[in-house]
Design an enzyme around this catalytic site. Structure first.
Site, PDB file in Angstrom:
ATOM      1  N   ASP A  28      -5.220  -6.207  -0.090  1.00 36.24           N
ATOM      2  CA  ASP A  28      -5.201  -7.665   0.063  1.00 36.24           C
ATOM      3  C   ASP A  28      -6.296  -8.371  -0.732  1.00 36.24           C
ATOM      4  O   ASP A  28      -6.762  -9.446  -0.354  1.00 36.24           O
ATOM      5  CB  ASP A  28      -5.327  -8.066   1.553  1.00 36.24           C
ATOM      6  CG  ASP A  28      -4.198  -7.500   2.381  1.00 36.24           C
ATOM      7  OD1 ASP A  28      -3.103  -7.289   1.826  1.00 36.24           O
ATOM      8  OD2 ASP A  28      -4.421  -7.269   3.582  1.00 36.24           O
ATOM      9  N   LYS A  85      -4.295  -8.973  -5.467  1.00 37.62           N
ATOM     10  CA  LYS A  85      -3.624  -8.312  -6.600  1.00 37.62           C
ATOM     11  C   LYS A  85      -2.393  -9.093  -7.045  1.00 37.62           C
ATOM     12  O   LYS A  85      -2.125  -9.235  -8.226  1.00 37.62           O
ATOM     13  CB  LYS A  85      -3.192  -6.881  -6.207  1.00 37.62           C
ATOM     14  CG  LYS A  85      -4.346  -5.964  -5.855  1.00 37.62           C
ATOM     15  CD  LYS A  85      -3.853  -4.600  -5.403  1.00 37.62           C
ATOM     16  CE  LYS A  85      -3.094  -4.628  -4.103  1.00 37.62           C
ATOM     17  NZ  LYS A  85      -3.863  -5.045  -2.919  1.00 37.62           N
ATOM     18  N   GLY A  94       1.958  -6.374   0.659  1.00 36.19           N
ATOM     19  CA  GLY A  94       2.385  -7.771   0.713  1.00 36.19           C
ATOM     20  C   GLY A  94       1.582  -8.497  -0.350  1.00 36.19           C
ATOM     21  O   GLY A  94       0.382  -8.673  -0.196  1.00 36.19           O
ATOM     22  N   HIS A  95       2.231  -8.835  -1.446  1.00 33.14           N
ATOM     23  CA  HIS A  95       1.522  -9.431  -2.578  1.00 33.14           C
ATOM     24  C   HIS A  95       1.927 -10.899  -2.706  1.00 33.14           C
ATOM     25  O   HIS A  95       3.082 -11.207  -2.981  1.00 33.14           O
ATOM     26  CB  HIS A  95       1.828  -8.654  -3.868  1.00 33.14           C
ATOM     27  CG  HIS A  95       1.314  -7.236  -3.829  1.00 33.14           C
ATOM     28  ND1 HIS A  95       1.520  -6.318  -4.834  1.00 33.14           N
ATOM     29  CD2 HIS A  95       0.574  -6.590  -2.895  1.00 33.14           C
ATOM     30  CE1 HIS A  95       0.934  -5.172  -4.510  1.00 33.14           C
ATOM     31  NE2 HIS A  95       0.363  -5.311  -3.340  1.00 33.14           N
ATOM     32  N   THR A  96       0.953 -11.775  -2.505  1.00 36.89           N
ATOM     33  CA  THR A  96       1.244 -13.208  -2.411  1.00 36.89           C
ATOM     34  C   THR A  96       0.977 -13.930  -3.724  1.00 36.89           C
ATOM     35  O   THR A  96      -0.055 -13.711  -4.359  1.00 36.89           O
ATOM     36  CB  THR A  96       0.346 -13.860  -1.333  1.00 36.89           C
ATOM     37  OG1 THR A  96       0.352 -13.030  -0.187  1.00 36.89           O
ATOM     38  CG2 THR A  96       0.817 -15.259  -0.980  1.00 36.89           C
ATOM     39  N   GLN A 147      -2.020  -1.584  -2.015  1.00 36.27           N
ATOM     40  CA  GLN A 147      -3.145  -1.206  -1.148  1.00 36.27           C
ATOM     41  C   GLN A 147      -4.448  -1.262  -1.964  1.00 36.27           C
ATOM     42  O   GLN A 147      -4.532  -2.043  -2.888  1.00 36.27           O
ATOM     43  CB  GLN A 147      -2.944   0.184  -0.523  1.00 36.27           C
ATOM     44  CG  GLN A 147      -1.835   0.251   0.518  1.00 36.27           C
ATOM     45  CD  GLN A 147      -0.447   0.340  -0.071  1.00 36.27           C
ATOM     46  OE1 GLN A 147      -0.152   1.210  -0.877  1.00 36.27           O
ATOM     47  NE2 GLN A 147       0.437  -0.553   0.323  1.00 36.27           N
ATOM     48  N   THR A 201      -3.855   4.810   3.885  1.00 32.31           N
ATOM     49  CA  THR A 201      -2.414   4.873   3.769  1.00 32.31           C
ATOM     50  C   THR A 201      -2.048   6.290   3.318  1.00 32.31           C
ATOM     51  O   THR A 201      -2.935   7.130   3.119  1.00 32.31           O
ATOM     52  CB  THR A 201      -1.877   3.768   2.831  1.00 32.31           C
ATOM     53  OG1 THR A 201      -0.447   3.708   2.974  1.00 32.31           O
ATOM     54  CG2 THR A 201      -2.253   4.010   1.373  1.00 32.31           C
ATOM     55  N   ARG A 250      -1.183  -9.903  10.965  1.00 33.95           N
ATOM     56  CA  ARG A 250      -2.356  -9.570  11.779  1.00 33.95           C
ATOM     57  C   ARG A 250      -3.609 -10.237  11.222  1.00 33.95           C
ATOM     58  O   ARG A 250      -3.759 -10.336  10.002  1.00 33.95           O
ATOM     59  CB  ARG A 250      -2.596  -8.055  11.774  1.00 33.95           C
ATOM     60  CG  ARG A 250      -1.571  -7.269  12.524  1.00 33.95           C
ATOM     61  CD  ARG A 250      -1.856  -5.774  12.423  1.00 33.95           C
ATOM     62  NE  ARG A 250      -1.648  -5.260  11.076  1.00 33.95           N
ATOM     63  CZ  ARG A 250      -1.893  -4.020  10.703  1.00 33.95           C
ATOM     64  NH1 ARG A 250      -2.387  -3.163  11.570  1.00 33.95           N
ATOM     65  NH2 ARG A 250      -1.662  -3.623   9.474  1.00 33.95           N
ATOM     66  N   ASP A 277     -14.207 -19.115  -3.915  1.00 35.68           N
ATOM     67  CA  ASP A 277     -14.190 -20.429  -3.266  1.00 35.68           C
ATOM     68  C   ASP A 277     -14.362 -20.352  -1.752  1.00 35.68           C
ATOM     69  O   ASP A 277     -14.857 -21.280  -1.129  1.00 35.68           O
ATOM     70  CB  ASP A 277     -12.876 -21.167  -3.601  1.00 35.68           C
ATOM     71  CG  ASP A 277     -11.650 -20.318  -3.266  1.00 35.68           C
ATOM     72  OD1 ASP A 277     -11.478 -19.261  -3.905  1.00 35.68           O
ATOM     73  OD2 ASP A 277     -10.880 -20.701  -2.357  1.00 35.68           O
TER      74      ASP A 277
HETATM   75  P1  GDP Z   1      -2.699  -8.559  -2.343  1.00 32.68           P
HETATM   76  O1  GDP Z   1      -2.058  -7.704  -1.300  1.00 32.68           O
HETATM   77  O2  GDP Z   1      -3.856  -7.906  -2.999  1.00 32.68           O
HETATM   78  O3  GDP Z   1      -1.708  -9.099  -3.336  1.00 32.68           O
HETATM   79  O4  GDP Z   1      -3.292  -9.825  -1.564  1.00 32.68           O
HETATM   80  P2  GDP Z   1      -2.537 -10.690  -0.443  1.00 32.68           P
HETATM   81  O5  GDP Z   1      -1.504 -11.520  -1.086  1.00 32.68           O
HETATM   82  O6  GDP Z   1      -2.133  -9.830   0.697  1.00 32.68           O
HETATM   83  O7  GDP Z   1      -3.735 -11.563   0.102  1.00 32.68           O
HETATM   84  C1  GDP Z   1      -4.505 -12.387  -0.738  1.00 32.68           C
HETATM   85  C2  GDP Z   1      -4.454 -13.820  -0.196  1.00 32.68           C
HETATM   86  O8  GDP Z   1      -5.447 -14.587  -0.832  1.00 32.68           O
HETATM   87  C3  GDP Z   1      -3.139 -14.518  -0.491  1.00 32.68           C
HETATM   88  O9  GDP Z   1      -2.861 -15.405   0.560  1.00 32.68           O
HETATM   89  C4  GDP Z   1      -3.432 -15.303  -1.770  1.00 32.68           C
HETATM   90  O10 GDP Z   1      -2.622 -16.463  -1.893  1.00 32.68           O
HETATM   91  C5  GDP Z   1      -4.872 -15.691  -1.547  1.00 32.68           C
HETATM   92  N1  GDP Z   1      -5.695 -15.817  -2.765  1.00 32.68           N
HETATM   93  C6  GDP Z   1      -5.665 -15.065  -3.891  1.00 32.68           C
HETATM   94  N2  GDP Z   1      -6.661 -15.432  -4.731  1.00 32.68           N
HETATM   95  C7  GDP Z   1      -7.329 -16.432  -4.115  1.00 32.68           C
HETATM   96  C8  GDP Z   1      -8.491 -17.207  -4.450  1.00 32.68           C
HETATM   97  O11 GDP Z   1      -9.118 -17.031  -5.494  1.00 32.68           O
HETATM   98  N3  GDP Z   1      -8.906 -18.118  -3.524  1.00 32.68           N
HETATM   99  C9  GDP Z   1      -8.264 -18.324  -2.347  1.00 32.68           C
HETATM  100  N4  GDP Z   1      -8.749 -19.236  -1.514  1.00 32.68           N
HETATM  101  N5  GDP Z   1      -7.167 -17.621  -1.997  1.00 32.68           N
HETATM  102  C10 GDP Z   1      -6.726 -16.672  -2.860  1.00 32.68           C
HETATM  103  P1  IMO Z   2      -1.454  -4.606  -0.138  1.00 26.93           P
HETATM  104  O1  IMO Z   2      -0.691  -3.975  -1.278  1.00 26.93           O
HETATM  105  C1  IMO Z   2      -3.938  -4.098   3.373  1.00 26.93           C
HETATM  106  C2  IMO Z   2      -3.310  -0.486   5.750  1.00 26.93           C
HETATM  107  C3  IMO Z   2      -2.779  -0.709   7.156  1.00 26.93           C
HETATM  108  C4  IMO Z   2      -3.421   0.471   7.865  1.00 26.93           C
HETATM  109  C5  IMO Z   2      -3.349   1.580   6.809  1.00 26.93           C
HETATM  110  C6  IMO Z   2      -2.147   2.507   6.943  1.00 26.93           C
HETATM  111  O2  IMO Z   2      -0.859  -5.858   0.351  1.00 26.93           O
HETATM  112  O3  IMO Z   2      -2.902  -4.710  -0.470  1.00 26.93           O
HETATM  113  P2  IMO Z   2       0.433   2.215   6.398  1.00 26.93           P
HETATM  114  O4  IMO Z   2       1.449   1.239   6.928  1.00 26.93           O
HETATM  115  O5  IMO Z   2       0.273   2.164   4.922  1.00 26.93           O
HETATM  116  O6  IMO Z   2       0.649   3.603   6.899  1.00 26.93           O
HETATM  117  O7  IMO Z   2      -0.960   1.737   7.051  1.00 26.93           O
HETATM  118  O8  IMO Z   2      -3.287   0.916   5.549  1.00 26.93           O
HETATM  119  N1  IMO Z   2      -2.501  -1.095   4.675  1.00 26.93           N
HETATM  120  C7  IMO Z   2      -2.837  -2.213   4.023  1.00 26.93           C
HETATM  121  N2  IMO Z   2      -3.863  -3.063   4.225  1.00 26.93           N
HETATM  122  N3  IMO Z   2      -3.073  -4.311   2.363  1.00 26.93           N
HETATM  123  C8  IMO Z   2      -2.057  -3.461   2.128  1.00 26.93           C
HETATM  124  O9  IMO Z   2      -1.249  -3.549   1.054  1.00 26.93           O
HETATM  125  C9  IMO Z   2      -1.878  -2.380   3.008  1.00 26.93           C
HETATM  126  N4  IMO Z   2      -0.971  -1.366   3.101  1.00 26.93           N
HETATM  127  C10 IMO Z   2      -1.375  -0.584   4.106  1.00 26.93           C
HETATM  128  O10 IMO Z   2      -3.190  -1.935   7.675  1.00 26.93           O
HETATM  129  O11 IMO Z   2      -4.770   0.197   8.106  1.00 26.93           O
HETATM  130 MG    MG Z   3      -1.478  -7.805   0.674  1.00 28.69          MG
END
Ligand code: GDP
Ligand code: IMO
Ligand code: MG
Length: 446
Positions: free
Chosen positions: A14, A17, A41-43, A220, A235, A301, A331
């Site tokens: 998270d 990426k 979950g890539h946002t 991850q 994971t 979560r 930020d």
């Molecule tokens: P990923 O799994 O690595 O792709 O990350 P996630 O999407 O799970 O979580 C990153 C969160 O941070 C998302 O809600 C993005 O929209 C947000 N985000 C990404 N870059 C920035 C940033 O530079 N500033 C802020 N405030 N939010 C960001």
């Molecule tokens: P992205 O790609 C954050 C964590 C779970 C748990 C552990 C094992 O969005 O960064 P699993 O379901 O893989 O067996 O869970 O890994 N986990 C993540 N945490 N971002 C993820 O993916 C994750 N994928 C798995 O929360 O601690």
């Molecule tokens: Mg994510």
């Protein structure tokens, strides 16, 4: 491959990426996911419109980009079909640009039952997407691959054997019932397969002959890597650079000219259980969570939050051989009076500078912090270095000097356009003009 860029999570997932891959893939013609599954979950936020990708490579949000779901992934076909349809209903053509490895292992409903069962007995805090059990059966040589679905009799037999195994495990070992039906699972799986069948191919060979620019999208993060992370709170795949070769089926030599960039937040988060030395459980942690909107993109979560951990990040730099860092969410720190970074761990009288393997050690250590005065100015949406306050520049400089790796890009908000380059980059060759962590990096942008 003409040029390659590998984007990896450098923390516990998270890190942002999705946002970074979306941004960078504008300059690539193919994006590849190669490990994990719908636990990711890539946002991406594009002019207020939010996309969360779980299985498809994020680069596919650009219409010109081809997407590869490579062999190291474990794929829930129902979710894959749903994700394709959802994006198509939002006006993107996806199917025709997608290539799915015939060696990909399936995530089946019984994997999710096992995931819940295992969680009920010893909590890892998984996403409950069936990822661990799917890899477990893969490495136990009981997995089912996409190519097995070409032969329905064989697929049926494999599913039946799997279900009998799961049934015994549930009822005889865990004394739990399940309501899964073999016939229903079989029919549905084949139905989903028919929807994507013409997109299935040998993606290793496809990649070997591909002559365009390829971006590899890690899921991850390094600290969740099954070998290099905080085992067993990880994971079930190699989510660091270690997973690239087995995840794609490409020889290590293939990546010798690629650039490896890690993505890290300007602080740290983690979802699920496991050691997190810099975790803030009080008000500051809550403030980070609210300001950073730190709630899981896959499970919703609340994420655990804490200060940036440079001991862990240095581990990620070394394990992945990073030659650049992308720092996100600076930020979120804008309004803190003080900002801390962990520069060592303390255990008794000992100072530890290298990320330890032992869970006991990790649970015992106390972070040693360097404290920065907060800059207390808005950096959200900053597009150039001159818009950053001195305090923020000092923070960035300290991080890259500690790590010995240049910060190449800064993300200053969730929107696609909210970022700035910290170094002049020649994107065409992907070679930085200032390859080492130059001390005078600010001058290079003057
Ligand atoms: P990923 O799994 O690595 O792709 O990350 P996630 O999407 O799970 O979580 C990153 C969160 O941070 C998302 O809600 C993005 O929209 C947000 N985000 C990404 N870059 C920035 C940033 O530079 N500033 C802020 N405030 N939010 C960001
Ligand atoms: P992205 O790609 C954050 C964590 C779970 C748990 C552990 C094992 O969005 O960064 P699993 O379901 O893989 O067996 O869970 O890994 N986990 C993540 N945490 N971002 C993820 O993916 C994750 N994928 C798995 O929360 O601690
Ligand atoms: Mg994510």
């Amino acid at each position: 491959m003409k040029r390659g860029l590998v984007i990896l999570g450098a923390q516990w997932g998270d890190e942002g990426k999705g946002k970074v891959v979306d941004l960078l893939s504008a300059d690539f013609s193919a994006t590849v996911r190669y490990q994990g599954g719908s636990n990711a979950g890539h946002t991406v936020l594009i002019k207020g419109e939010k996309f969360v990708l779980h299985l498809l490579p994020t680069g596919m949000l650009h219409e010109h980009t081809l997407g590869v779901v490579a062999q190291g992934m474990v794929v829930d076909l129902e979710l894959l079909v749903k994700e394709i349809e959802e994006l198509e209903s939002r006006g993107l053509s996806v199917r025709d640009r997608l290539f799915i490895s015939d060696r990909v292992h399936l995530v089946m409903p019984y994997h999710k039952v096992l995931d819940s069962l295992f969680e009920s007995k010893g909590k890892i805090g998984t996403t409950l997407r069936g990822i661990g059990p799917s890899y477990m059966l893969k490495y136990g040589r009981r997995g089912i691959r996409v190519c097995d679905l070409e032969n329905p009799d064989r697929a049926y037999r494999l599913m039946k054997e799997n279900m009998e195994f799961v049934h015994d495990l549930c009822e005889k070992v865990y004394c739990e019932n399940h309501t899964l039906s073999l016939e229903e699972i079989f029919e549905k799986t084949l139905e989903h397969y028919r929807r994507i069948r013409d997109r299935v191919t040998d993606t290793t060979r496809w990649l070997l002959q591909y002559e365009g620019e390829v971006l590899f999208e890690g899921a991850q993060g390094t600290m969740l890597d099954v070998d290099m992370g905080t085992y067993p709170y990880v994971t079930s795949s190699n989510s660091s650079a270690l997973g690239l070769s087995n995840g794609t089926g490409l020889p290590p030599r293939y990546f010798s000219n690629a650039s490896f960039w890690g993505v890290s937040k300007a602080y740290a988060t983690r979802v699920g259980e496991g050691p997190f030395p810099t975790e803030l459980t009080g008000e500051e942690g809550q403030e980070l969570r609210e300001r950073g909107k730190e709630y899981g993109a896959t499970t919703g979560r609340p994420r655990r939050c804490g200060w940036l951990d440079l001991v862990a990040l240095k581990h990620a730099v070394e394990v992945n051989g990073l030659d650049g860092l992308v720092l996100t969410k600076l930020d979120v720190l804008d309004h803190f009076e003080e900002i801390k970074v962990c520069v060592a761990y303390q255990r008794g009288q000992d100072l530890i500078y290298h990320f330890p393997a032992s869970l006991d050690t990790l649970l015992e250590v106390k972070p040693v912090y360097k404290t920065f005065k907060g800059w207390r100015k808005d950096t959200r949406g900053a597009r150039s270095l001159s818009e950053l306050p001195q305090g923020a520049l000092d923070y960035l400089e300290f991080i890259q000097e500690y790590l010995g790796v240049p910060i190449v890009m800064l993300s200053t908000g969730p929107e696609r356009e909210e970022y700035l380059w910290l170094r002049p980059y020649d994107l065409a060759s992907l070679k930085t003009n200032t390859p080492s962590p130059a001390k005078d990096w600010k001058k290079t942008m003057a």
